[in-house]
Design a protein around this motif. Sequence first.
Motif, PDB file in Angstrom:
ATOM      1  N   ILE A  91      97.723 -44.791 111.980  1.00  0.00           N
ATOM      2  CA  ILE A  91      97.640 -44.254 110.628  1.00  0.00           C
ATOM      3  C   ILE A  91      96.593 -43.149 110.630  1.00  0.00           C
ATOM      4  O   ILE A  91      95.464 -43.349 111.087  1.00  0.00           O
ATOM      5  CB  ILE A  91      97.253 -45.355 109.619  1.00  0.00           C
ATOM      6  CG1 ILE A  91      98.318 -46.438 109.596  1.00  0.00           C
ATOM      7  CG2 ILE A  91      97.037 -44.764 108.235  1.00  0.00           C
ATOM      8  CD1 ILE A  91      97.962 -47.633 108.745  1.00  0.00           C
ATOM      9  N   ASP A  92      96.980 -41.990 110.138  1.00  0.00           N
ATOM     10  CA  ASP A  92      96.038 -40.878 110.034  1.00  0.00           C
ATOM     11  C   ASP A  92      95.488 -40.834 108.618  1.00  0.00           C
ATOM     12  O   ASP A  92      96.231 -40.626 107.658  1.00  0.00           O
ATOM     13  CB  ASP A  92      96.721 -39.548 110.365  1.00  0.00           C
ATOM     14  CG  ASP A  92      97.059 -39.431 111.837  1.00  0.00           C
ATOM     15  OD1 ASP A  92      96.257 -39.902 112.658  1.00  0.00           O
ATOM     16  OD2 ASP A  92      98.118 -38.868 112.168  1.00  0.00           O
ATOM     17  N   LEU A  93      94.191 -41.020 108.509  1.00  0.00           N
ATOM     18  CA  LEU A  93      93.513 -40.964 107.212  1.00  0.00           C
ATOM     19  C   LEU A  93      92.791 -39.636 107.090  1.00  0.00           C
ATOM     20  O   LEU A  93      92.101 -39.199 108.012  1.00  0.00           O
ATOM     21  CB  LEU A  93      92.472 -42.075 107.086  1.00  0.00           C
ATOM     22  CG  LEU A  93      92.944 -43.506 107.052  1.00  0.00           C
ATOM     23  CD1 LEU A  93      91.754 -44.445 107.005  1.00  0.00           C
ATOM     24  CD2 LEU A  93      93.827 -43.735 105.862  1.00  0.00           C
ATOM     25  N   LYS A  94      92.954 -38.999 105.959  1.00  0.00           N
ATOM     26  CA  LYS A  94      92.157 -37.807 105.654  1.00  0.00           C
ATOM     27  C   LYS A  94      91.132 -38.264 104.624  1.00  0.00           C
ATOM     28  O   LYS A  94      91.489 -38.662 103.518  1.00  0.00           O
ATOM     29  CB  LYS A  94      93.023 -36.679 105.114  1.00  0.00           C
ATOM     30  CG  LYS A  94      92.273 -35.396 104.921  1.00  0.00           C
ATOM     31  CD  LYS A  94      93.191 -34.261 104.534  1.00  0.00           C
ATOM     32  CE  LYS A  94      92.397 -32.972 104.366  1.00  0.00           C
ATOM     33  NZ  LYS A  94      93.269 -31.893 103.888  1.00  0.00           N
ATOM     34  N   LEU A  95      89.863 -38.224 105.006  1.00  0.00           N
ATOM     35  CA  LEU A  95      88.782 -38.750 104.180  1.00  0.00           C
ATOM     36  C   LEU A  95      87.859 -37.643 103.699  1.00  0.00           C
ATOM     37  O   LEU A  95      87.720 -36.606 104.352  1.00  0.00           O
ATOM     38  CB  LEU A  95      87.957 -39.764 104.972  1.00  0.00           C
ATOM     39  CG  LEU A  95      88.706 -40.971 105.517  1.00  0.00           C
ATOM     40  CD1 LEU A  95      87.817 -41.761 106.440  1.00  0.00           C
ATOM     41  CD2 LEU A  95      89.198 -41.842 104.389  1.00  0.00           C
ATOM     42  N   ARG A  96      87.216 -37.904 102.566  1.00  0.00           N
ATOM     43  CA  ARG A  96      86.194 -37.005 102.039  1.00  0.00           C
ATOM     44  C   ARG A  96      84.926 -37.813 101.820  1.00  0.00           C
ATOM     45  O   ARG A  96      84.960 -38.878 101.215  1.00  0.00           O
ATOM     46  CB  ARG A  96      86.629 -36.392 100.718  1.00  0.00           C
ATOM     47  CG  ARG A  96      85.523 -35.539 100.076  1.00  0.00           C
ATOM     48  CD  ARG A  96      85.900 -34.996  98.730  1.00  0.00           C
ATOM     49  NE  ARG A  96      86.937 -33.990  98.901  1.00  0.00           N
ATOM     50  CZ  ARG A  96      87.875 -33.750  97.996  1.00  0.00           C
ATOM     51  NH1 ARG A  96      87.927 -34.420  96.879  1.00  0.00           N
ATOM     52  NH2 ARG A  96      88.780 -32.816  98.222  1.00  0.00           N
ATOM     53  N   VAL A  97      83.828 -37.288 102.323  1.00  0.00           N
ATOM     54  CA  VAL A  97      82.509 -37.860 102.056  1.00  0.00           C
ATOM     55  C   VAL A  97      81.807 -36.874 101.135  1.00  0.00           C
ATOM     56  O   VAL A  97      81.534 -35.738 101.521  1.00  0.00           O
ATOM     57  CB  VAL A  97      81.695 -38.075 103.348  1.00  0.00           C
ATOM     58  CG1 VAL A  97      80.324 -38.638 103.025  1.00  0.00           C
ATOM     59  CG2 VAL A  97      82.428 -38.986 104.312  1.00  0.00           C
ATOM     60  N   SER A  98      81.530 -37.300  99.911  1.00  0.00           N
ATOM     61  CA  SER A  98      80.926 -36.401  98.921  1.00  0.00           C
ATOM     62  C   SER A  98      79.455 -36.149  99.245  1.00  0.00           C
ATOM     63  O   SER A  98      78.872 -36.807 100.107  1.00  0.00           O
ATOM     64  CB  SER A  98      81.057 -36.995  97.521  1.00  0.00           C
ATOM     65  OG  SER A  98      80.169 -38.083  97.377  1.00  0.00           O
ATOM     66  N   GLU A  99      78.870 -35.217  98.507  1.00  0.00           N
ATOM     67  CA  GLU A  99      77.460 -34.906  98.721  1.00  0.00           C
ATOM     68  C   GLU A  99      76.550 -36.034  98.266  1.00  0.00           C
ATOM     69  O   GLU A  99      75.357 -36.019  98.541  1.00  0.00           O
ATOM     70  CB  GLU A  99      77.062 -33.591  98.026  1.00  0.00           C
ATOM     71  CG  GLU A  99      77.080 -33.631  96.518  1.00  0.00           C
ATOM     72  CD  GLU A  99      78.460 -33.369  95.915  1.00  0.00           C
ATOM     73  OE1 GLU A  99      78.559 -33.457  94.690  1.00  0.00           O
ATOM     74  OE2 GLU A  99      79.417 -33.094  96.644  1.00  0.00           O
ATOM     75  N   THR A 100      77.132 -37.040  97.601  1.00  0.00           N
ATOM     76  CA  THR A 100      76.348 -38.220  97.215  1.00  0.00           C
ATOM     77  C   THR A 100      76.614 -39.411  98.134  1.00  0.00           C
ATOM     78  O   THR A 100      76.062 -40.483  97.928  1.00  0.00           O
ATOM     79  CB  THR A 100      76.664 -38.621  95.760  1.00  0.00           C
ATOM     80  OG1 THR A 100      78.060 -38.864  95.637  1.00  0.00           O
ATOM     81  CG2 THR A 100      76.225 -37.540  94.789  1.00  0.00           C
ATOM     82  N   GLY A 101      77.502 -39.239  99.130  1.00  0.00           N
ATOM     83  CA  GLY A 101      77.768 -40.294 100.104  1.00  0.00           C
ATOM     84  C   GLY A 101      78.906 -41.219  99.727  1.00  0.00           C
ATOM     85  O   GLY A 101      79.012 -42.313 100.271  1.00  0.00           O
ATOM     86  N   ILE A 102      79.775 -40.799  98.814  1.00  0.00           N
ATOM     87  CA  ILE A 102      80.915 -41.621  98.405  1.00  0.00           C
ATOM     88  C   ILE A 102      82.143 -41.202  99.215  1.00  0.00           C
ATOM     89  O   ILE A 102      82.478 -40.021  99.286  1.00  0.00           O
ATOM     90  CB  ILE A 102      81.189 -41.475  96.902  1.00  0.00           C
ATOM     91  CG1 ILE A 102      79.976 -41.974  96.121  1.00  0.00           C
ATOM     92  CG2 ILE A 102      82.448 -42.221  96.495  1.00  0.00           C
ATOM     93  CD1 ILE A 102      80.017 -41.688  94.644  1.00  0.00           C
ATOM     94  N   VAL A 103      82.814 -42.200  99.822  1.00  0.00           N
ATOM     95  CA  VAL A 103      83.987 -41.939 100.651  1.00  0.00           C
ATOM     96  C   VAL A 103      85.250 -42.171  99.830  1.00  0.00           C
ATOM     97  O   VAL A 103      85.382 -43.191  99.161  1.00  0.00           O
ATOM     98  CB  VAL A 103      84.016 -42.862 101.890  1.00  0.00           C
ATOM     99  CG1 VAL A 103      85.240 -42.587 102.740  1.00  0.00           C
ATOM    100  CG2 VAL A 103      82.762 -42.702 102.707  1.00  0.00           C
ATOM    101  N   THR A 104      86.171 -41.216  99.899  1.00  0.00           N
ATOM    102  CA  THR A 104      87.466 -41.370  99.249  1.00  0.00           C
ATOM    103  C   THR A 104      88.569 -40.964 100.227  1.00  0.00           C
ATOM    104  O   THR A 104      88.356 -40.103 101.085  1.00  0.00           O
ATOM    105  CB  THR A 104      87.592 -40.508  97.981  1.00  0.00           C
ATOM    106  OG1 THR A 104      87.290 -39.154  98.306  1.00  0.00           O
ATOM    107  CG2 THR A 104      86.669 -40.979  96.892  1.00  0.00           C
ATOM    108  N   ILE A 105      89.720 -41.599 100.069  1.00  0.00           N
ATOM    109  CA  ILE A 105      90.877 -41.255 100.898  1.00  0.00           C
ATOM    110  C   ILE A 105      91.655 -40.162 100.182  1.00  0.00           C
ATOM    111  O   ILE A 105      92.064 -40.330  99.032  1.00  0.00           O
ATOM    112  CB  ILE A 105      91.772 -42.488 101.132  1.00  0.00           C
ATOM    113  CG1 ILE A 105      91.013 -43.556 101.912  1.00  0.00           C
ATOM    114  CG2 ILE A 105      93.044 -42.090 101.871  1.00  0.00           C
ATOM    115  CD1 ILE A 105      91.787 -44.847 102.115  1.00  0.00           C
TER     116      ILE A 105
END
Length: 158
Positions: A91-105
């Motif tokens: 499974i390929d996940l594209k993730l974002r780590v915000s400037e506050t450290g919150i991870v979202t898919i």
Amino acid sequence: MRQICVFLLIILLTSCEYFNVKKTSSEVILNEELQTFNWNEVDEYPTFALCDSLSNKQEKQQCFTNVLTDHIFKYLQDQIIVVTKDINDTIDLKLRVSETGIVTILETKVDSLTIKEIPNINKLLSKSLDTLPKIFPAIKRGQQVTTEFKLPIIIQVD
């Protein structure tokens, strides 16, 4: 003596060109800086407290990826997943780590067989991120920034 005075006068008149200071506007400086700025690289990757002891940029990136992958994998192992066919998928996940450290898919690429056998796989992946340890965001030029990256997760269910 007269020749020396004329010579000094000529040198004085032509040397004024060397003392002219060219003014550079802040817009020109900004444009030059933006052209040399690499938007695809960060100075420090996102990290967990566990990875802070590492000094090399590549080692920190590898540590972050390993901790994240291991956490998701352990979460999925703890779940009761019943399937009718064996699954061996990446499974390929594209993730974002915000400037506050919150991870979202942002995006998941899952094979249709995996979705058929585990219809709630996307929900399980999202829930696995809820229990992550504190993430320190990436840093670019001294500022915390948002980063995006791809993470492959190997799913094997027998």
